[in-house]
Design a protein around this motif. Structure first.
Motif, PDB file in Angstrom:
ATOM      1  N   ARG A  96      39.428  38.003  35.409  1.00 27.86           N
ATOM      2  CA  ARG A  96      38.801  36.633  34.699  1.00 27.86           C
ATOM      3  C   ARG A  96      38.266  35.624  35.763  1.00 27.86           C
ATOM      4  O   ARG A  96      37.130  34.944  35.484  1.00 27.86           O
ATOM      5  CB  ARG A  96      39.667  36.275  33.897  1.00 27.86           C
ATOM      6  N   ARG A  97      39.194  35.106  36.773  1.00 23.62           N
ATOM      7  CA  ARG A  97      38.898  34.302  37.766  1.00 23.62           C
ATOM      8  C   ARG A  97      37.576  34.526  38.593  1.00 23.62           C
ATOM      9  O   ARG A  97      36.736  33.977  38.910  1.00 23.62           O
ATOM     10  CB  ARG A  97      39.985  33.890  38.786  1.00 23.62           C
ATOM     11  N   ALA A  98      37.572  35.916  39.007  1.00 24.26           N
ATOM     12  CA  ALA A  98      36.467  36.274  39.829  1.00 24.26           C
ATOM     13  C   ALA A  98      34.934  36.597  39.085  1.00 24.26           C
ATOM     14  O   ALA A  98      34.192  35.774  39.572  1.00 24.26           O
ATOM     15  CB  ALA A  98      36.677  37.770  40.432  1.00 24.26           C
ATOM     16  N   GLY A  99      35.345  36.600  37.733  1.00 21.28           N
ATOM     17  CA  GLY A  99      34.145  36.756  37.034  1.00 21.28           C
ATOM     18  C   GLY A  99      33.659  35.363  36.649  1.00 21.28           C
ATOM     19  O   GLY A  99      32.529  35.037  36.545  1.00 21.28           O
ATOM     20  N   GLY A 100      34.569  34.179  36.504  1.00 17.46           N
ATOM     21  CA  GLY A 100      34.184  33.034  36.489  1.00 17.46           C
ATOM     22  C   GLY A 100      33.225  32.528  37.548  1.00 17.46           C
ATOM     23  O   GLY A 100      32.465  31.586  37.416  1.00 17.46           O
ATOM     24  N   TYR A 101      33.701  32.925  38.908  1.00 17.44           N
ATOM     25  CA  TYR A 101      33.367  32.494  40.148  1.00 17.44           C
ATOM     26  C   TYR A 101      31.426  33.286  39.980  1.00 17.44           C
ATOM     27  O   TYR A 101      30.510  32.345  40.293  1.00 17.44           O
ATOM     28  CB  TYR A 101      34.020  32.917  41.360  1.00 17.44           C
ATOM     29  N   ILE A 102      31.657  34.299  39.662  1.00 16.20           N
ATOM     30  CA  ILE A 102      30.232  35.013  39.758  1.00 16.20           C
ATOM     31  C   ILE A 102      29.372  34.462  38.587  1.00 16.20           C
ATOM     32  O   ILE A 102      28.153  34.249  38.813  1.00 16.20           O
ATOM     33  CB  ILE A 102      30.351  36.558  39.659  1.00 16.20           C
ATOM     34  N   PHE A 103      30.097  34.168  37.461  1.00 12.53           N
ATOM     35  CA  PHE A 103      29.275  33.296  36.466  1.00 12.53           C
ATOM     36  C   PHE A 103      28.631  31.970  36.800  1.00 12.53           C
ATOM     37  O   PHE A 103      27.468  31.603  36.683  1.00 12.53           O
ATOM     38  CB  PHE A 103      30.364  33.423  35.291  1.00 12.53           C
ATOM     39  N   ARG A 104      29.299  31.068  37.248  1.00 13.38           N
ATOM     40  CA  ARG A 104      29.095  29.991  37.848  1.00 13.38           C
ATOM     41  C   ARG A 104      28.089  30.000  39.083  1.00 13.38           C
ATOM     42  O   ARG A 104      26.922  29.180  39.126  1.00 13.38           O
ATOM     43  CB  ARG A 104      30.226  29.246  38.443  1.00 13.38           C
ATOM     44  N   SER A 105      28.254  31.079  39.813  1.00 11.85           N
ATOM     45  CA  SER A 105      27.104  31.335  40.960  1.00 11.85           C
ATOM     46  C   SER A 105      25.737  31.548  40.442  1.00 11.85           C
ATOM     47  O   SER A 105      24.920  31.088  40.871  1.00 11.85           O
ATOM     48  CB  SER A 105      27.694  32.337  41.939  1.00 11.85           C
ATOM     49  N   LEU A 106      25.775  32.357  39.439  1.00 17.63           N
ATOM     50  CA  LEU A 106      24.551  32.887  38.890  1.00 17.63           C
ATOM     51  C   LEU A 106      24.112  31.864  38.155  1.00 17.63           C
ATOM     52  O   LEU A 106      22.692  31.920  37.843  1.00 17.63           O
ATOM     53  CB  LEU A 106      24.767  34.184  37.921  1.00 17.63           C
ATOM     54  N   ASN A 107      24.820  31.084  37.488  1.00 15.33           N
ATOM     55  CA  ASN A 107      23.965  29.888  36.732  1.00 15.33           C
ATOM     56  C   ASN A 107      23.394  28.957  37.616  1.00 15.33           C
ATOM     57  O   ASN A 107      22.303  28.070  37.258  1.00 15.33           O
ATOM     58  CB  ASN A 107      25.359  29.126  35.828  1.00 15.33           C
ATOM     59  N   ARG A 108      23.646  28.804  38.998  1.00 19.09           N
ATOM     60  CA  ARG A 108      23.084  27.973  40.042  1.00 19.09           C
ATOM     61  C   ARG A 108      22.008  28.526  40.605  1.00 19.09           C
ATOM     62  O   ARG A 108      21.206  27.877  41.279  1.00 19.09           O
ATOM     63  CB  ARG A 108      24.308  27.599  40.865  1.00 19.09           C
ATOM     64  N   PHE A 109      21.782  29.940  40.316  1.00 20.95           N
ATOM     65  CA  PHE A 109      20.636  30.615  40.852  1.00 20.95           C
ATOM     66  C   PHE A 109      19.308  30.331  40.649  1.00 20.95           C
ATOM     67  O   PHE A 109      19.179  30.137  39.332  1.00 20.95           O
ATOM     68  CB  PHE A 109      21.123  31.993  40.823  1.00 20.95           C
ATOM     69  N   SER A 110      18.361  30.020  41.512  1.00 20.91           N
ATOM     70  CA  SER A 110      17.120  29.678  41.148  1.00 20.91           C
ATOM     71  C   SER A 110      16.363  30.144  42.411  1.00 20.91           C
ATOM     72  O   SER A 110      16.763  30.040  43.484  1.00 20.91           O
ATOM     73  CB  SER A 110      16.727  28.444  40.551  1.00 20.91           C
ATOM     74  N   ASP A 111      15.189  30.575  42.040  1.00 21.51           N
ATOM     75  CA  ASP A 111      14.074  30.810  43.205  1.00 21.51           C
ATOM     76  C   ASP A 111      13.797  29.598  44.452  1.00 21.51           C
ATOM     77  O   ASP A 111      14.016  29.743  45.576  1.00 21.51           O
ATOM     78  CB  ASP A 111      12.820  31.251  42.986  1.00 21.51           C
ATOM     79  N   GLU A 112      14.263  28.479  44.035  1.00 22.32           N
ATOM     80  CA  GLU A 112      13.897  27.198  44.589  1.00 22.32           C
ATOM     81  C   GLU A 112      15.398  26.857  45.424  1.00 22.32           C
ATOM     82  O   GLU A 112      15.202  26.282  46.242  1.00 22.32           O
ATOM     83  CB  GLU A 112      13.237  26.230  43.790  1.00 22.32           C
ATOM     84  N   ASN A 113      16.291  27.167  44.822  1.00 21.50           N
ATOM     85  CA  ASN A 113      17.701  26.828  45.215  1.00 21.50           C
ATOM     86  C   ASN A 113      18.509  27.759  45.295  1.00 21.50           C
ATOM     87  O   ASN A 113      19.572  27.753  44.378  1.00 21.50           O
ATOM     88  CB  ASN A 113      18.135  25.453  44.344  1.00 21.50           C
ATOM     89  N   SER A 114      18.500  28.770  46.041  1.00 16.01           N
ATOM     90  CA  SER A 114      19.457  30.137  45.905  1.00 16.01           C
ATOM     91  C   SER A 114      20.769  29.602  46.403  1.00 16.01           C
ATOM     92  O   SER A 114      20.935  28.784  47.481  1.00 16.01           O
ATOM     93  CB  SER A 114      18.749  31.094  46.561  1.00 16.01           C
ATOM     94  N   VAL A 115      21.831  30.177  45.875  1.00 15.64           N
ATOM     95  CA  VAL A 115      23.175  29.884  46.445  1.00 15.64           C
ATOM     96  C   VAL A 115      23.443  31.225  47.532  1.00 15.64           C
ATOM     97  O   VAL A 115      24.359  31.228  47.874  1.00 15.64           O
ATOM     98  CB  VAL A 115      24.271  30.259  45.348  1.00 15.64           C
ATOM     99  N   PHE A 116      22.512  32.076  47.782  1.00 13.52           N
ATOM    100  CA  PHE A 116      22.605  33.067  48.548  1.00 13.52           C
ATOM    101  C   PHE A 116      21.848  33.156  50.101  1.00 13.52           C
ATOM    102  O   PHE A 116      21.259  32.181  50.104  1.00 13.52           O
ATOM    103  CB  PHE A 116      21.969  34.184  48.006  1.00 13.52           C
ATOM    104  N   ASP A 117      22.412  33.582  50.932  1.00 14.02           N
ATOM    105  CA  ASP A 117      22.166  33.495  52.274  1.00 14.02           C
ATOM    106  C   ASP A 117      21.046  34.543  52.594  1.00 14.02           C
ATOM    107  O   ASP A 117      20.054  34.458  53.459  1.00 14.02           O
ATOM    108  CB  ASP A 117      23.302  33.712  53.159  1.00 14.02           C
ATOM    109  N   SER A 118      21.104  35.574  51.967  1.00 11.24           N
ATOM    110  CA  SER A 118      20.316  36.870  52.386  1.00 11.24           C
ATOM    111  C   SER A 118      18.834  36.818  51.813  1.00 11.24           C
ATOM    112  O   SER A 118      18.713  36.073  50.815  1.00 11.24           O
ATOM    113  CB  SER A 118      21.061  38.223  51.608  1.00 11.24           C
ATOM    114  N   GLN A 119      18.030  37.460  52.478  1.00 12.66           N
ATOM    115  CA  GLN A 119      16.679  37.510  52.017  1.00 12.66           C
ATOM    116  C   GLN A 119      16.454  38.354  50.667  1.00 12.66           C
ATOM    117  O   GLN A 119      15.515  38.105  50.157  1.00 12.66           O
ATOM    118  CB  GLN A 119      15.924  38.109  52.932  1.00 12.66           C
ATOM    119  N   PHE A 120      17.576  39.421  50.419  1.00 13.32           N
ATOM    120  CA  PHE A 120      17.526  40.019  49.291  1.00 13.32           C
ATOM    121  C   PHE A 120      18.175  39.297  47.888  1.00 13.32           C
ATOM    122  O   PHE A 120      19.073  39.954  47.542  1.00 13.32           O
ATOM    123  CB  PHE A 120      18.238  41.535  49.512  1.00 13.32           C
TER     124      PHE A 120
END
Length: 438
Positions: free
Chosen positions: A54-78
């Motif tokens: 549940r805690r790990a799912g919550g972290y992924i949920f919050r990260s995905l909510n912050r995801f956008s093409d302009e402001n990615s929370v990811f470092d990878s080109q993919f």
């Protein structure tokens, strides 16, 4: 071992539900996605797993909510592929958690999945993670399209190189790809990859990370990921074999194997068969002793679905049965141990769930008779003396002997190994010794 690994993951989770980066090419999000998949798979083995998931799912949920093409929370080109991986892991976990916010996020992003295209520069190891995620999200048609694209890069041996126009194969990537083929119904392709890999298995049991012209030097090392995907592939290979080959639901009561088992069972016993298939032995036991409580465990859900409701069922392997210690008066298997990759672990687990003084029994083909029957190359028949030694680690009164089968008298092909679990044995008032096999 899986339970101990789960405990380690529970202990090392960060307060926000994520997991620290342990490989230089990864990131915290991807690390948590991979851990979440593993924890979801072992959710029945540890009482604290659901809270950690549940805690790990919550972290992924919050990260995905912050995801956008302009402001990615990811470092990878993919990053688009990584987002899909996160959605897939969250979807698999939410089958356990049933969190409405998770489901709303997944559904809102599914409509955009068609824009995700496999980039020519993405390595096969990354593409297979994408494929797994798409299948978890029920986007099977899109996964099939990607698989069809990959076929354009197939080499002369039928394998897919690590990248388009590369001349070497990533063993982890191709084995994971075989699992994706299996998940969309292409079982033959999984089998061909597994056979190719087995021909290259090293004396240590591991596999080089890559093969082929210009494979990086570090790919001469063994890959833990390849071993992991191989074990998964072998599991599904066995499962598919069982679905296809296990058809019998009836065993004659005069069959020598059934007679041998009935020498150990008393009215009122609580009995478990591991690797029960369609439950033909349990059906016959119930018809002989209607008050015996019967439970069947097997890895194949479609086989368990054919078992009548008066017999309890558990979806589980021989090596990991989710039952409490000291639960059953008799624990047995018939022609199931030959499909186990770890005889020691299987007998140890059978002993764990048997009551002290209860009976363990294995009926199987004996190794010296190998070649008398047609069978898959991955079957392993136990040697009489070696299996008896494993029994003696957990049991007293251990012995083995040939039994009849399929209307034939004992001829050495089929054996029974039996022993009484060491511990506080039943008193003389209610203890019944096993009768010799007729």
């Amino acid at each position: 071992m899986a339970s101990r690994c789960a405990q380690w993951l529970i202990d090392t989770q960060d307060l926000d539900g994520s997991y620290p980066v342990r490989e230089t090419h990864s990131n915290r999000f991807l690390e948590t996605v991979l851990v979440l998949r593993g924890l979801t798979a072992v959710r029945q083995m540890h009482s604290m797993v659901e809270k950690t998931v549940r805690r790990a799912g919550g972290y992924i949920f919050r990260s995905l909510n912050r995801f956008s093409d302009e402001n990615s929370v990811f470092d990878s080109q993919f990053s688009a592929i990584e987002e899909c991986m996160g959605l897939g892991a969250l979807s698999a976990a939410n089958k356990l958690l049933n969190v409405s916010d998770f489901q709303k996020l997944i559904e809102s992003r599914i409509g955009k999945l068609s824009v995700y295209e496999t980039q020519p520069q993405a390595p096969l190891d990354t593409i297979t993670e994408l494929l797994d995620a798409l299948i978890d999200l029920n986007q099977v048609q899109l996964a099939r399209q990607i698989l069809k694209e990959l076929d354009n890069y197939q080499d002369n041996s039928g394998l897919i190189p690590v990248r388009p126009r590369a001349h070497w194969v990533s063993t982890a990537g191709i084995t994971h790809l075989a699992l994706c083929w299996q998940r969309v119904g292409q079982h033959d392709r999984l089998e061909s990859v597994v056979k190719w890999l087995e021909q290259r298995q090293r004396p240590t049991g591991g596999f080089h990370a890559g093969y082929g012209w210009r494979a990086p030097f570090e790919f001469r090392k063994e890959s833990a990921w390849t071993a992991k995907w191989y074990l998964d592939a072998h599991y599904f290979r066995v499962l598919h074999f069982m679905e296809r080959e296990v058809t019998a639901s009836y065993i004659p009561k005069e069959d020598g194997r059934f007679v041998a088992l009935m020498n150990l069972i008393r009215p009122g016993d609580n009995v478990l068969e591991v690797g029960c298939g369609r439950g033909r032995y349990l059906r016959a036991i119930r018809s002989t002793f209607p008050d015996v409580r019967c439970t069947g465990a097997d890895i194949v859900p479609s086989l368990l679905a054919n078992i009548p409701p008066e017999i309890s069922t558990i979806e589980a392997s021989m090596e990991a049965v989710p039952s409490p210690d000291n639960s059953f008066d008799v624990v047995f298997s018939v022609e199931a141990l030959e499909h186990s990759a770890n005889f020691q672990a299987a007998i140890r687990e059978m002993s764990r769930i048997a009551k002290p003084g209860g009976w363990l029994a294995v009926i199987d083909k004996e190794r010296r008779q190998w070649g008398k029957l047609e069978c898959p190359s991955w079957e392993r028949w136990p040697a009489a003396d070696e299996l008896a030694l494993i029994f003696k680690e957990y049991c007293d009164e251990v012995h083995y002997q040939p039994v009849g089968y399929d209307g034939r008298p004992p001829d050495g092909l089929m054996m029974i190994w039996q022993g009484r679990k060491r511990g506080s044995v039943n008193t003389a008032a209610n203890s019944v010794p096993a009768r010799p096999v007729q």
